[in-house]
Write an enzyme that holds these catalytic residues in place. Structure first.
Site, PDB file in Angstrom:
ATOM      1  N   LYS A 196       1.423  -1.294   0.257  1.00 43.65           N
ATOM      2  CA  LYS A 196      -0.395  -0.380  -0.226  1.00 43.65           C
ATOM      3  C   LYS A 196       0.816   1.177   0.267  1.00 43.65           C
ATOM      4  O   LYS A 196       1.708   1.886   0.982  1.00 43.65           O
ATOM      5  CB  LYS A 196      -0.853   0.019   0.991  1.00 43.65           C
ATOM      6  CG  LYS A 196      -1.599   1.183   1.405  1.00 43.65           C
ATOM      7  CD  LYS A 196      -2.399   1.261   2.163  1.00 43.65           C
ATOM      8  CE  LYS A 196      -3.498   2.495   2.797  1.00 43.65           C
ATOM      9  NZ  LYS A 196      -4.883   2.469   3.398  1.00 43.65           N
ATOM     10  N   LYS A 218       1.527  10.595   5.627  1.00 43.74           N
ATOM     11  CA  LYS A 218       1.163   8.425   5.834  1.00 43.74           C
ATOM     12  C   LYS A 218       2.666   7.654   5.764  1.00 43.74           C
ATOM     13  O   LYS A 218       2.595   6.624   5.450  1.00 43.74           O
ATOM     14  CB  LYS A 218       0.531   7.905   5.627  1.00 43.74           C
ATOM     15  CG  LYS A 218      -0.813   8.477   6.153  1.00 43.74           C
ATOM     16  CD  LYS A 218      -2.533   7.233   5.677  1.00 43.74           C
ATOM     17  CE  LYS A 218      -3.341   7.575   6.665  1.00 43.74           C
ATOM     18  NZ  LYS A 218      -4.714   6.958   6.876  1.00 43.74           N
ATOM     19  N   LYS A 249      -1.874  -1.776  -3.903  1.00 44.16           N
ATOM     20  CA  LYS A 249      -3.111  -0.212  -3.814  1.00 44.16           C
ATOM     21  C   LYS A 249      -1.732   1.083  -4.071  1.00 44.16           C
ATOM     22  O   LYS A 249      -0.909   0.714  -3.180  1.00 44.16           O
ATOM     23  CB  LYS A 249      -3.930  -0.189  -2.345  1.00 44.16           C
ATOM     24  CG  LYS A 249      -4.739   0.579  -2.461  1.00 44.16           C
ATOM     25  CD  LYS A 249      -5.632   1.042  -0.768  1.00 44.16           C
ATOM     26  CE  LYS A 249      -5.980   1.618  -0.311  1.00 44.16           C
ATOM     27  NZ  LYS A 249      -6.597   1.669   0.041  1.00 44.16           N
TER      28      LYS A 249
HETATM   29  C1  PBG Z   1      -7.196   3.556   5.420  1.00 41.49           C
HETATM   30  C2  PBG Z   1      -7.137   3.163   4.655  1.00 41.49           C
HETATM   31  C3  PBG Z   1      -7.560   4.061   3.701  1.00 41.49           C
HETATM   32  C4  PBG Z   1      -8.139   3.460   2.401  1.00 41.49           C
HETATM   33  C5  PBG Z   1      -8.587   2.449   2.604  1.00 41.49           C
HETATM   34  N1  PBG Z   1      -8.197   2.289   4.010  1.00 41.49           N
HETATM   35  C6  PBG Z   1      -6.691   5.590   3.449  1.00 41.49           C
HETATM   36  C7  PBG Z   1      -5.352   6.073   4.111  1.00 41.49           C
HETATM   37  O1  PBG Z   1      -4.289   4.886   4.047  1.00 41.49           O
HETATM   38  O2  PBG Z   1      -5.705   6.939   4.401  1.00 41.49           O
HETATM   39  C8  PBG Z   1      -7.929   3.989   0.848  1.00 41.49           C
HETATM   40  C9  PBG Z   1      -9.190   3.971  -0.100  1.00 41.49           C
HETATM   41  C10 PBG Z   1      -9.426   4.993  -1.267  1.00 41.49           C
HETATM   42  O3  PBG Z   1      -9.031   5.727  -1.023  1.00 41.49           O
HETATM   43  O4  PBG Z   1     -10.189   4.886  -2.334  1.00 41.49           O
HETATM   44  N2  PBG Z   1      -6.462   2.638   6.370  1.00 41.49           N
END
Ligand code: PBG
Length: 325
Positions: A196, A218, A249
């Site tokens: 991610k 983050k 992701k």
């Molecule tokens: C939070 C989370 C996020 C997403 C899924 N779970 C946002 C982030 O990490 O800030 C993003 C999903 C999206 O943008 O469609 N842990």
């Protein structure tokens, strides 16, 4: 010209193109993310995600039945936590009667066949909008993992089929697998957000849940978008720690990573076509610059072709309708 090989022969008609198509999208490939809020009869459009809504449990349940009818077999739940319940410990995330836990039960009662996946991370519950416990400016790893493991057990107890940790803390897959085993949830699966990336494409999602980080970013836990080998390391470690499914992701800016991971691991690979990717298509469609249905199918087919057998996407319902004709 007397060519021996004429590639256009296999492109000459819709029928022959269909015959030789290498990548076939199915509704069951899609995971539908759902944003759930308190109340009943409530459906609020997310401003940066046109035609996507936060819904109360009753309307969410109706939508889940609808998705099931279209051939979609999994949903991924996110809840919008009330501000007064947010803290720096994730206490509300463990509430057996919390919005997430009630949502899981309601969906499993109404549509038992649907595979219910739940987001595990502290950001919706955090006063700081971070995925973990904050100490000063640090997002503390090990204390966060303890809460995530308890949160996972709480979701399993409510009936979740698959826990989806999206936090990127180190060691959380092993801790979650062990906690599930200890509490007797040996049939609950884990879909790890393994690679991610710290991405600007999550912007609209943070609007949806009002979960933007209050300070900093983050980047100390989510991956640097410059890195590929690190994604392989992360996914291999998650598989060793017990992940049943791994995820990359976002999706479209990371198709090389999806392919790399697909060639490396022996578990199903998913990709998350995230909120910003949805918003980009929506914006171009609104301007009259793209054909929405074509953009949906080309994007999702490309993600599957890259190697993702499962795709979480806000276009799940539209795409399934297009596939069903
Ligand atoms: C939070 C989370 C996020 C997403 C899924 N779970 C946002 C982030 O990490 O800030 C993003 C999903 C999206 O943008 O469609 N842990």
């Amino acid at each position: 010209m007397h060519l021996i090989r004429r590639n256009r022969i296999l492109r000459a008609s819709a029928a022959i193109r269909e015959m030789v198509a290498e990548t076939i999208l199915r509704p069951a490939d899609l995971i539908a993310p759902l944003f759930i809020i308190e109340g009943s009869g409530i459906k609020e459009e997310i401003s940066s995600m046109p035609n996507y809504y936060r819904m109360s449990i009753d309307l969410t349940v109706a939508e889940v039945k609808n998705l099931w009818g279209l051939g979609i077999r999994s949903v991924l739940l996110f809840i919008k936590c009330a501000d007064e319940l947010k803290d720096n410990t994730g206490a509300e995330a463990l509430n057996p009667d919390g919005l997430m836990q009630r949502s899981i039960k309601a969906i499993k009662d109404a549509c038992p066949g649907m595979v219910v996946m739940t987001d595990v991370a502290l950001d919706p519950f955090s006063v700081y909008g971070h995925d973990g416990i904050v100490n000063g400016t640090e997002i503390v790893n090990d204390a966060t993992v303890e809460v995530l493991a308890k949160m996972s057990v709480s979701h399993a107890q409510a009936g979740a089929d698959i826990i989806a940790p999206s936090d990127m803390m180190d060691g959380r897959i092993l801790a979650i697998r062990q906690a599930l085993e200890e509490e007797g949830y040996s049939r609950t699966g884990i879909m790890a957000y393994s690679a991610k990336y710290a991405s600007c494409f999550y912007g609209p999602f943070r609007d949806a849940l009002d979960s933007a980080p209050g300070f900093g970013d983050k980047k100390t836990y989510q991956m640097d978008h410059a890195n590929r080998i690190e994604a392989v390391k992360e996914t291999l470690m998650d598989v060793e720690e017990g992940a049943d499914i791994v995820m990359v992701k976002p999706a479209m800016a990371y198709l090389d990573i999806i392919r790399e991971v697909r060639n490396t691991v022996d578990v199903p690979v998913s990709a998350y076509h995230v909120s910003g990717e949805y918003a980009m298509i929506k914006a171009a469609v609104k301007m009259g610059w793209l054909d929405e249905n074509k953009a949906i199918m080309e994007s999702l087919t490309g993600i599957k072709r890259a190697g993702a057998g499962l795709i979480a996407t806000y276009y799940a319902r539209e795409a399934a309708m297009l596939m069903n004709g």
